[in-house]
Scaffold this motif. Structure first.
Motif, PDB file in Angstrom:
ATOM      1  N   THR A  41       0.803  -1.231   0.000  1.00 63.81           N
ATOM      2  CA  THR A  41       0.000   0.000   0.000  1.00 63.81           C
ATOM      3  C   THR A  41       0.837   1.283   0.000  1.00 63.81           C
ATOM      4  N   PRO A  42       1.908   1.396   0.812  1.00 62.47           N
ATOM      5  CA  PRO A  42       2.684   2.655   0.792  1.00 62.47           C
ATOM      6  C   PRO A  42       3.273   2.994  -0.579  1.00 62.47           C
ATOM      7  N   PHE A  43       3.474   1.967  -1.413  1.00 68.71           N
ATOM      8  CA  PHE A  43       4.126   2.185  -2.703  1.00 68.71           C
ATOM      9  C   PHE A  43       3.126   2.429  -3.842  1.00 68.71           C
ATOM     10  N   VAL A  44       1.847   2.162  -3.593  1.00 72.22           N
ATOM     11  CA  VAL A  44       0.873   2.283  -4.684  1.00 72.22           C
ATOM     12  C   VAL A  44      -0.215   3.315  -4.396  1.00 72.22           C
ATOM     13  N   HIS A  45      -0.263   3.842  -3.181  1.00 66.00           N
ATOM     14  CA  HIS A  45      -1.362   4.735  -2.816  1.00 66.00           C
ATOM     15  C   HIS A  45      -1.437   5.961  -3.730  1.00 66.00           C
ATOM     16  N   THR A  96       6.879  -6.673  -3.345  1.00 67.70           N
ATOM     17  CA  THR A  96       5.512  -7.065  -3.694  1.00 67.70           C
ATOM     18  C   THR A  96       5.011  -6.236  -4.866  1.00 67.70           C
ATOM     19  N   CYS A  97       4.410  -6.929  -5.835  1.00 65.37           N
ATOM     20  CA  CYS A  97       3.861  -6.253  -7.014  1.00 65.37           C
ATOM     21  C   CYS A  97       2.457  -6.788  -7.283  1.00 65.37           C
ATOM     22  N   PHE A  98       1.500  -5.875  -7.442  1.00 69.70           N
ATOM     23  CA  PHE A  98       0.120  -6.264  -7.720  1.00 69.70           C
ATOM     24  C   PHE A  98      -0.131  -6.133  -9.221  1.00 69.70           C
ATOM     25  N   CYS A  99      -0.386  -7.266  -9.872  1.00 67.40           N
ATOM     26  CA  CYS A  99      -0.657  -7.295 -11.308  1.00 67.40           C
ATOM     27  C   CYS A  99      -2.173  -7.367 -11.497  1.00 67.40           C
ATOM     28  N   VAL A 100      -2.768  -6.288 -11.962  1.00 71.75           N
ATOM     29  CA  VAL A 100      -4.220  -6.148 -12.024  1.00 71.75           C
ATOM     30  C   VAL A 100      -4.725  -6.562 -13.400  1.00 71.75           C
ATOM     31  N   PHE A 101      -5.798  -7.386 -13.414  1.00 67.07           N
ATOM     32  CA  PHE A 101      -6.394  -7.747 -14.711  1.00 67.07           C
ATOM     33  C   PHE A 101      -7.894  -7.476 -14.780  1.00 67.07           C
ATOM     34  N   ASP A 102      -8.490  -6.906 -13.697  1.00 62.61           N
ATOM     35  CA  ASP A 102      -9.915  -6.602 -13.772  1.00 62.61           C
ATOM     36  C   ASP A 102     -10.289  -5.556 -12.733  1.00 62.61           C
ATOM     37  N   VAL A 103     -11.359  -4.827 -13.015  1.00 64.20           N
ATOM     38  CA  VAL A 103     -11.915  -3.862 -12.073  1.00 64.20           C
ATOM     39  C   VAL A 103     -13.399  -4.165 -11.907  1.00 64.20           C
ATOM     40  N   LEU A 104     -13.862  -4.220 -10.656  1.00 69.60           N
ATOM     41  CA  LEU A 104     -15.229  -4.641 -10.368  1.00 69.60           C
ATOM     42  C   LEU A 104     -16.062  -3.549  -9.706  1.00 69.60           C
ATOM     43  N   MET A 105     -15.420  -2.470  -9.272  1.00 69.55           N
ATOM     44  CA  MET A 105     -16.155  -1.328  -8.745  1.00 69.55           C
ATOM     45  C   MET A 105     -15.298  -0.077  -8.918  1.00 69.55           C
ATOM     46  N   LYS A 164      -7.935   3.669 -16.812  1.00 71.53           N
ATOM     47  CA  LYS A 164      -8.100   5.063 -16.408  1.00 71.53           C
ATOM     48  C   LYS A 164      -8.074   5.230 -14.883  1.00 71.53           C
ATOM     49  N   ILE A 165      -7.730   4.171 -14.154  1.00 70.27           N
ATOM     50  CA  ILE A 165      -7.805   4.219 -12.691  1.00 70.27           C
ATOM     51  C   ILE A 165      -6.477   4.615 -12.052  1.00 70.27           C
ATOM     52  N   PHE A 166      -5.368   4.059 -12.526  1.00 73.13           N
ATOM     53  CA  PHE A 166      -4.071   4.337 -11.908  1.00 73.13           C
ATOM     54  C   PHE A 166      -2.967   4.368 -12.972  1.00 73.13           C
ATOM     55  N   THR A 167      -1.835   4.937 -12.573  1.00 77.42           N
ATOM     56  CA  THR A 167      -0.648   4.974 -13.436  1.00 77.42           C
ATOM     57  C   THR A 167       0.272   3.838 -13.014  1.00 77.42           C
ATOM     58  N   PRO A 168       0.512   2.851 -13.874  1.00 75.35           N
ATOM     59  CA  PRO A 168       1.319   1.687 -13.491  1.00 75.35           C
ATOM     60  C   PRO A 168       2.753   2.071 -13.102  1.00 75.35           C
ATOM     61  N   ILE A 169       3.308   1.328 -12.159  1.00 80.30           N
ATOM     62  CA  ILE A 169       4.711   1.452 -11.770  1.00 80.30           C
ATOM     63  C   ILE A 169       5.310   0.057 -11.847  1.00 80.30           C
ATOM     64  N   THR A 170       6.316  -0.106 -12.684  1.00 83.31           N
ATOM     65  CA  THR A 170       6.936  -1.428 -12.867  1.00 83.31           C
ATOM     66  C   THR A 170       7.423  -1.978 -11.527  1.00 83.31           C
ATOM     67  N   GLN A 187       0.927  -3.100 -11.751  1.00 82.01           N
ATOM     68  CA  GLN A 187       0.935  -3.164 -13.201  1.00 82.01           C
ATOM     69  C   GLN A 187      -0.403  -3.696 -13.706  1.00 82.01           C
ATOM     70  N   VAL A 188      -0.718  -3.349 -14.944  1.00 83.75           N
ATOM     71  CA  VAL A 188      -1.876  -3.937 -15.614  1.00 83.75           C
ATOM     72  C   VAL A 188      -1.387  -5.124 -16.433  1.00 83.75           C
ATOM     73  N   VAL A 189      -2.020  -6.272 -16.267  1.00 81.64           N
ATOM     74  CA  VAL A 189      -1.611  -7.468 -17.005  1.00 81.64           C
ATOM     75  C   VAL A 189      -1.797  -7.220 -18.498  1.00 81.64           C
ATOM     76  N   LEU A 190      -0.720  -7.426 -19.249  1.00 76.62           N
ATOM     77  CA  LEU A 190      -0.765  -7.175 -20.682  1.00 76.62           C
ATOM     78  C   LEU A 190      -1.623  -8.221 -21.384  1.00 76.62           C
ATOM     79  N   LYS A 191      -2.299  -7.795 -22.402  1.00 78.50           N
ATOM     80  CA  LYS A 191      -3.136  -8.704 -23.188  1.00 78.50           C
ATOM     81  C   LYS A 191      -2.896  -8.431 -24.661  1.00 78.50           C
TER      82      LYS A 191
END
Length: 910
Positions: free
Chosen positions: A315-319, A365-374, A394-400, A404-408
């Motif tokens: 959380t401190p690194f992504v807030h 720790t790295c959170f790789c996001v692939f969906d948004v539900l709310m 449009k929710i956040f700016t990825p930081i390697t 990150q947003v999972v690439l597709k």
């Protein structure tokens, strides 16, 4: 009984709806034969209930009133705990006799008590509710006095008092129900109490009418009340109900894909391909500065990852990456461990736990996001995936290395999927995920547009390891009293010309086999197990910190073929590595114990692909990996008989050809025309078995070619399994222990009967094994005496219950079709037309239709060939029918079969 009083705020629909209205609806549903009519009556009742509900609670908020009071009576079998009455037909019969003061030997009393006995011409034998209805009809009030709510209150009282064993209060509640209900109402009350309404429509169908997501929510919660309350509004989706901020929900999962069918599974439309990440599935809930993290099973890991920007490993690194307009959101993704030095993700099997990473770890720790539900309190589960992806970006700016947003990639063809899988294999990744852009998010649902492909799911892509069993562990529960897990090892390379003598432990395995296979393996090794003493371990079996409970000398053991995802480091085993997700594929009966994998071969595999055991590519041209396949050897499947253990054979003077019958004792009674008793006994010895002349406690089975008095005496003793000699001849021919089948059995012991009852039906047809044409003919010959006809509605309900009704072979199931075959065969044209329509009849039957032999009431469609001469007459007949049928061109049948789905009838109407 008077109406239950309630203030206006407590008034419910159930308190206003007479129970007789529900019973009348159920009566109509049962009486009509077609499913559309049945569903219509239920829908009409449901719609009127909802309409009344909306009017009753028009200006109220947080209303908990729902359709549940009616639904629990319509589907009482789903309320086993809440509606446990402990009442059966006989108890009800005695109660009715007592309340109605019927003479115990009188006609009506005997009807109730002997309701199973056929009587009269009504055809209601076995149906206690119908029998009771005719007994009660002249004795009951004509109009019931109870509402749906009052019936539920009384039934709940019966259930509660039954649990408390207060029989007098149970009887009192039943008395109130009986005395204030009409005969028709009591007929349905009985069925509700017995939990069998006999409506002729499945619970899945009723769920689907109530709400498209009702069956799904019930499968997750098994709570009918929750289903009725949360899905009362048919416009509300399941995702809207299940997903809420700071409340864990089970995420949507991917099903295993069939590469050959991937384009069809994606509806022949473009799709997304994503890398399948090997981390921990986590959902992030954020509201301002407050965060929560949940695993796929609902465990709270907020303390590890951080409840606020001031704490945790993430959380401190992504807030600060979230855009200013984002107040709250729920993100779904994979929590990974990122190595900033190598700029790569760590695999889950590499001796770390992302949920317990310490602060001074070199990994982050790295959170790789692939969906948004709310997003900003707006639930997005009902939005299609492509729309959710747009919102996610449009929710956040990825930081390697942090978030990150999972690439597709977008794809259209199977070849692109195969290329992506091969690329994942080269990159040592877990696999790929294929997603339908039109899919919506369904919590706790597997598939529904999400498919996963791992190398281990594809035959031939994985390197398989031949390991030797050297140790065992006693099981618990169902596996109690047998070995449930095995310690496996590889061999040190021996000097040239010698067999290996030292073995290194590599993994512990407890999956991949059936209970039957586990039992058989246990029997094979049972007499060779020895206690493992940590202070005095065997010198030839080297273990790490993982020690077995028992061990076996290698020369007495067997090799098992093992499949796993990868080789990972581990100090628990002597090899300093182990297998991730190991499972036993089969026992290598074709290999001797000393032919197991060696230590150097294990090291080669470990170094070849960073431990990944998938290195082969999938070849689109051959549609299979280009690897040399080993000859598959049938598994040894010894049927459980009456023996307690096997007796060691004396084979000192016999030249063994095989050891498939090693330690197995037979008693051969008689031979066959082609193979005498002596020849059978000699063959048994050649294949490693032993022979006795009289069956004893250690005898596996009695073999019989022709039956005689001695054989009949053995059968009458009921101590041994008596098997046809043909089974033994098949074992010799295939050089394998062929599993017993019903056709081989002359007599079965009680243990074997119990085993067969789990594997075969009453006609000897296996529940699981495939069958060939010859066996199918034999099976039909055993069933030739059957005269029962299976109802078309039963078939349709079965297909719907197991979701088989979406198969092309069921597309015409709901239709009764008449084909117009002209009797005028004077010219070639009519003969051709007749032949074409006869072919059409076969096509219709093959795809589920009921083809009528004559034009009669109940026909839904009439199919016309090229000759339209009788159309006018057929339309004249249609005007006389109560149910109007459609007249269609035969091309409708052809086009539907070709497309694999029903075509629009409007284009084919005549």
């Amino acid at each position: 009984m008077s109406s239950i009083p309630a203030s206006h705020s407590q008034v419910t629909v159930a308190s206003q709806v007479p129970f007789t209205d529900l019973c009348s609806t159920l009566e109509q549903i049962q009486k009509c034969k077609s499913r559309p009519e049945k569903t219509k009556y239920f829908k009409d009742f449901l719609d009127s209930w909802r309409k009344f509900h909306d009017a009753l609670h028009k200006n109220e908020k947080d209303v908990t009133d729902s359709f549940y009071p009616a639904m629990r009576l319509i589907l009482p079998q789903l309320e086993r705990e809440r509606m446990a009455y402990g009442i059966k037909e006989t108890m009800l019969a005695k109660l009715y006799i007592e309340i109605l003061n019927l003479p115990k030997e009188g006609k009506d009393a005997l009807k109730l008590l002997n309701y199973r006995t056929p009587a009269g011409s009504r055809g209601d034998a076995g149906d206690f509710a119908v029998t009771a209805y005719f007994v009660l009809k002249p004795r009951c009030i004509k109009q019931g006095l109870l509402t749906v709510q009052q019936v539920n209150v009384l039934l709940d009282s019966v259930s509660t008092n039954n649990a408390a064993k207060r029989k007098d209060l149970v009887k009192k509640s039943l008395l109130q129900l009986i005395t204030q209900s009409s005969a028709l109402e009591q007929k349905w009350l009985i069925r509700m109490i017995i939990k069998d309404l006999k409506l002729g429509v499945s619970q899945q169908t009723l769920f689907s009418i109530f709400h498209p997501d009702a069956a799904e929510l019930f499968s997750v919660t098994t709570d009918l009340e929750k289903v009725c309350k949360q899905l009362h509004d048919p416009s509300v989706s399941l995702s809207d109900v299940s997903i809420s901020l700071f409340s864990a929900f089970k995420p949507m999962l991917a099903a295993i894909a069939d590469i050959q069918q991937i384009e069809k599974q994606m509806n022949h439309q473009s799709f997304y391909i994503e890398t399948k990440l090997d981390g921990e599935r986590i959902q992030m809930h954020k509201d301002g500065d407050v965060y929560k993290y949940f695993s796929r099973n609902g465990y709270d890991y907020t303390q590890q990852f951080g409840a606020s920007p001031l704490e945790g490993s993430l959380t401190p690194f992504v807030h600060n990456v979230f855009h200013e307009n984002v107040q709250n959101c729920i993100l779904d993704g994979e929590m990974m461990a990122y190595n900033p030095t190598t700029q790569s993700f760590m695999q889950k099997g590499n001796k770390f736990d992302i949920k317990r990473m310490v602060d001074d770890s070199e990994l982050q720790t790295c959170f790789c996001v692939f969906d948004v539900l709310m997003l900003n309190s707006q639930k997005l589960g009902h939005e299609i995936l492509s729309k959710r992806y747009e919102i996610l970006n449009k929710i956040f700016t990825p930081i390697t290395g942090r978030i990150q947003v999972v690439l597709k990639r977008q794809a259209n063809a199977r070849k692109e999927v195969i290329d992506a899988l091969n690329e994942a294999i080269d990159n040592r990744e877990e696999g790929i995920v294929v997603k339908d852009p039109m899919s919506v998010y369904k919590p706790d649902k597997r598939g529904e547009g999400w498919l996963k492909i791992k190398p281990e799911y594809v035959s031939g892509l994985m390197d398989e390891l031949d390991l030797l069993i050297v140790g065992g562990y006693w099981g618990k529960g169902l596996r109690g009293g047998m070995m449930s897990h095995f310690l496996c090892a590889v061999a040190e390379i021996p000097p040239p010309g010698e067999k290996p003598s030292v073995f290194h432990s590599v993994c512990r395995i407890g999956s991949g086999y059936t209970m039957k296979e586990l039992y058989d393996l246990g029997l094979k090794l049972a007499k060779h197990w020895k206690p493992y003493r940590k202070k005095d371990p065997p010198g030839n079996i080297l273990c790490g910190t993982e020690k077995p409970e028992v061990y076996i000398e290698p020369c007495n053991s067997v090799i098992v073929q093992v499949k796993a995802a990868e080789i990972v480091s581990s100090d628990m085993y002597k090899t300093d590595c182990t297998l991730r997700f190991p499972r036993i594929e089969k026992i290598r009966e074709d290999k001797e114990w000393y032919e197991c994998m060696t230590l150097d071969l294990l090291e080669q595999l470990r170094g070849k692909a960073s431990g990944k055991l998938a290195t082969k590519h999938f070849d689109i041209d051959h549609e299979e990996p280009q690897v040399k396949k080993r000859k598959t050897v049938p598994k040894v499947k010894k049927i459980i008989g009456v023996m307690d253990h096997f007796k060691a054979p004396d084979l000192s003077n016999v030249s063994k050809l095989s050891s498939i019958f090693e330690d197995v004792e037979f008693c051969v009674m008689t031979g066959t025309e082609s193979c005498s008793k002596n020849e059978l006994e000699s063959k048994i010895a050649e294949f490693g078995g032993s022979v006795v002349q009289n069956p004893g406690p250690d005898t596996y089975c009695v073999v019989v070619g022709t039956e005689n008095i001695r054989v009949k005496n053995i059968i009458s003793s009921n101590k041994h399994d008596v098997v046809r000699a043909e089974w033994l001849l098949q074992c010799f021919e295939k050089r394998a222990f062929v599993p017993w089948q019903p056709v081989f059995m002359i007599h079965m012991s009680s243990e074997t009967k119990q085993h067969f009852a789990c594997k075969y039906d009453q006609y000897g047809d296996s529940y699981a094994a495939d069958i060939d044409a010859v066996q199918l003919k034999e099976l039909f010959s055993r069933m030739s005496h059957l005269k029962e006809e299976i109802s078309w509605d039963v078939i349709a309900d079965t297909e719907e219950r197991y979701s088989w009704d979406c198969s092309p072979l069921s597309m015409f199931r709901q239709y009764t079709v008449y084909l117009d075959l002209s009797d005028e065969e004077s010219d070639l044209r009519h003969k051709v037309n007749r032949t074409r329509l006869l072919t059409g009849a076969l096509m219709l039957r093959f795809h589920g239709a009921r083809v009528a032999s004559r034009l009669e009431e109940g026909v839904s469609h009439v199919i016309i060939g090229e000759d339209h001469g009788r159309v006018k007459d057929i339309k004249a007949v249609r005007r006389t029918f109560k149910r109007k049928f459609k007249i269609l061109s035969e091309q409708w049948v052809k086009d539907s079969v070709k497309a694999g789905e029903l075509q629009n009838e409007e284009a084919y109407l005549i």
